[in-house]
Scaffold this motif. Structure first.
Motif, PDB file in Angstrom:
ATOM      1  N   PHE A 212       0.825  -1.208   0.000  1.00  0.00           N
ATOM      2  CA  PHE A 212       0.000   0.000   0.000  1.00  0.00           C
ATOM      3  C   PHE A 212       0.859   1.258   0.000  1.00  0.00           C
ATOM      4  O   PHE A 212       0.616   2.198  -0.748  1.00  0.00           O
ATOM      5  CB  PHE A 212      -0.927  -0.018   1.213  1.00  0.00           C
ATOM      6  CG  PHE A 212      -1.824   1.186   1.296  1.00  0.00           C
ATOM      7  CD1 PHE A 212      -2.941   1.286   0.481  1.00  0.00           C
ATOM      8  CD2 PHE A 212      -1.542   2.221   2.169  1.00  0.00           C
ATOM      9  CE1 PHE A 212      -3.759   2.400   0.540  1.00  0.00           C
ATOM     10  CE2 PHE A 212      -2.352   3.336   2.241  1.00  0.00           C
ATOM     11  CZ  PHE A 212      -3.467   3.426   1.429  1.00  0.00           C
ATOM     12  N   LEU A 233      -5.422  -2.479  -4.325  1.00  0.00           N
ATOM     13  CA  LEU A 233      -4.884  -1.503  -3.378  1.00  0.00           C
ATOM     14  C   LEU A 233      -5.908  -1.175  -2.299  1.00  0.00           C
ATOM     15  O   LEU A 233      -5.578  -1.082  -1.106  1.00  0.00           O
ATOM     16  CB  LEU A 233      -4.472  -0.238  -4.128  1.00  0.00           C
ATOM     17  CG  LEU A 233      -3.805   0.864  -3.314  1.00  0.00           C
ATOM     18  CD1 LEU A 233      -2.490   0.391  -2.725  1.00  0.00           C
ATOM     19  CD2 LEU A 233      -3.582   2.098  -4.183  1.00  0.00           C
ATOM     20  N   ASP A 236      -6.066  -4.073   0.114  1.00  0.00           N
ATOM     21  CA  ASP A 236      -4.948  -4.045   1.066  1.00  0.00           C
ATOM     22  C   ASP A 236      -5.232  -3.066   2.196  1.00  0.00           C
ATOM     23  O   ASP A 236      -4.993  -3.375   3.378  1.00  0.00           O
ATOM     24  CB  ASP A 236      -3.657  -3.639   0.339  1.00  0.00           C
ATOM     25  CG  ASP A 236      -3.095  -4.757  -0.515  1.00  0.00           C
ATOM     26  OD1 ASP A 236      -3.398  -5.930  -0.223  1.00  0.00           O
ATOM     27  OD2 ASP A 236      -2.362  -4.460  -1.475  1.00  0.00           O
ATOM     28  N   TYR A 237      -5.733  -1.899   1.837  1.00  0.00           N
ATOM     29  CA  TYR A 237      -6.017  -0.880   2.851  1.00  0.00           C
ATOM     30  C   TYR A 237      -7.088  -1.368   3.835  1.00  0.00           C
ATOM     31  O   TYR A 237      -6.955  -1.216   5.061  1.00  0.00           O
ATOM     32  CB  TYR A 237      -6.461   0.409   2.168  1.00  0.00           C
ATOM     33  CG  TYR A 237      -6.797   1.523   3.134  1.00  0.00           C
ATOM     34  CD1 TYR A 237      -5.794   2.259   3.735  1.00  0.00           C
ATOM     35  CD2 TYR A 237      -8.121   1.826   3.440  1.00  0.00           C
ATOM     36  CE1 TYR A 237      -6.094   3.279   4.628  1.00  0.00           C
ATOM     37  CE2 TYR A 237      -8.435   2.838   4.328  1.00  0.00           C
ATOM     38  CZ  TYR A 237      -7.422   3.567   4.917  1.00  0.00           C
ATOM     39  OH  TYR A 237      -7.723   4.559   5.804  1.00  0.00           O
ATOM     40  N   GLN A 270      -9.848   5.978  -2.808  1.00  0.00           N
ATOM     41  CA  GLN A 270      -9.314   5.981  -1.456  1.00  0.00           C
ATOM     42  C   GLN A 270     -10.000   6.980  -0.515  1.00  0.00           C
ATOM     43  O   GLN A 270     -10.314   6.638   0.637  1.00  0.00           O
ATOM     44  CB  GLN A 270      -7.806   6.250  -1.498  1.00  0.00           C
ATOM     45  CG  GLN A 270      -7.051   5.740  -0.295  1.00  0.00           C
ATOM     46  CD  GLN A 270      -7.126   4.220  -0.176  1.00  0.00           C
ATOM     47  OE1 GLN A 270      -7.101   3.516  -1.176  1.00  0.00           O
ATOM     48  NE2 GLN A 270      -7.241   3.731   1.038  1.00  0.00           N
TER      49      GLN A 270
END
Length: 366
Positions: A212, A233, A236-237, A270
């Motif tokens: 990340f 991604l 993963d976060y 995000q």
């Protein structure tokens, strides 16, 4: 209501540029043809020359509706637009020839002038009609040139705005998501796993954190990445945060196969994930499912959705929130008003739906 893209097109096709093009072109035509006009009316005096030159302002006026159609058809399919413009051009040429014949007849009848070198009927006006068509076509080309130059300058400004907004988005991502608080919490969780000899879990979490951080710090936010890579991604976060919140956070990330290889702006999701964690998971004690998915919608859109099911009475979302404003700015700069972001929150949860135009995304693959 016109779309943002259509409004931009109208602004790029300015009346001031059109008037300058019309007046400038027809004055040049007058200067070029003035010796011929003088020679045609040799022996008839200055009045006859001036009367012949008086048709130039009429030509200027006839060019105005040509620009009206040019401006009104911006955004139409090229073939349809070309047909409409050609039809308008032909009508204007016919109108110009009709005026010339009526005007010539009037001058000959009332001013006692012969004008022997000027066509007096439609059958003898074909040569003049061709010249009129050529000049009005040049007028169209000048309209297009002025419009293209202004559009190019606007796109350059949009690109500069995009770069600035993307850099700001990257900074926001670092401040909001990679803050010392986030890193401290994650490293604290890893430390706890190591102390309790859960080395495999600690190694997995450390690998996700490394992936990340490398992805977030090493890539410019305004570039594009594959949808499946961006969702990886995000996953993963969420797994990192899930290790911190335990059973209170249940991540679900999905992607339709048709959407997996499409490009999308990096780090675009995000900030929305942050909202679900900050306003949803972190404020309740019951388990909260955070769902992220990507799908093709109607063969025209890439739909990206982020949601949670946190039950919080009176929950609302502020449309003016800086995070959402930054996303809107990036979308406008990238897609010229064609992309959309709809955000809703209530006592049943949070839902953010983003739609990106497929044709614009596919151009990034070329």
């Amino acid at each position: 209501m016109l779309s943002t893209a259509a409004e931009n097109d109208r602004r790029d096709a300015r009346w001031r540029d059109a008037i300058l093009a019309i007046v400038g072109l027809w004055l040049i035509v007058l200067v070029i043809y003035l010796p011929i006009i003088i020679n045609n009316h040799h022996g008839e005096g200055t009045v006859s020359v001036l009367l012949d030159c008086a048709t130039i302002p009429v030509s200027m006026l006839l060019a105005v509706p040509l620009f009206v159609v040019f401006r009104a058809t911006l955004g139409l399919p090229p073939v349809l637009r070309g047909v409409l413009l050609m039809a308008e051009l032909m009508l204007i040429v016919v109108g110009q020839l009709a005026f010339d014949l009526v005007y010539t007849h009037f001058v000959i009848t009332h001013a006692s002038l012969t004008w022997s070198a000027v066509p007096h009927d439609l059958a003898h006006s074909y040569d003049r009609g061709f010249r009129y068509a050529a000049v009005f076509a040049i007028n169209l080309a000048l309209f297009q040139l002025a419009y293209s130059r202004r559009r190019s300058r606007r796109q350059e400004r949009q690109l500069a705005s995009l770069v600035a907004a993307s850099r700001q988005a990257e900074i926001d991502a670092l401040l909001a998501k990679l803050s010392p608080h986030f890193l401290f919490n994650t490293l604290n969780v890893i430390s706890g796993l190591v102390v309790t000899r859960r080395n495999r879990e600690a190694d997995d979490l450390l690998g996700r954190l490394s992936t990340f951080l490398r992805a977030s710090l090493g890539q410019d936010a305004y570039r594009f990445g594959a949808v499946d890579s961006e969702l990886s991604l995000v996953e993963d976060y969420l797994e990192i945060e899930s290790a911190r919140f335990g059973e209170r956070l249940v991540p679900r990330v999905g992607c339709e196969p048709e959407a997996a290889s499409l490009p999308m702006p990096k780090l675009l999701l995000q900030p929305l994930i942050d909202i679900t964690v900050r306003d949803g998971v972190d404020t309740v004690t019951d388990p909260v499912t955070v769902t992220v998915n990507a799908a093709i919608e109607g063969d025209a859109w890439l739909r990206l959705a982020v949601s949670d099911d946190a039950r919080i009475a009176g929950r609302r979302v502020d449309p003016a929130e800086a995070v959402l404003a930054t996303i809107h700015q990036r979308l406008d700069a990238l897609f010229g008003g064609r992309a959309s972001l709809d955000v809703h929150a209530n006592g049943q949860g949070f839902l953010a739906t983003m739609r990106l135009p497929l044709d614009a995304l596919r151009r990034e693959l070329v």
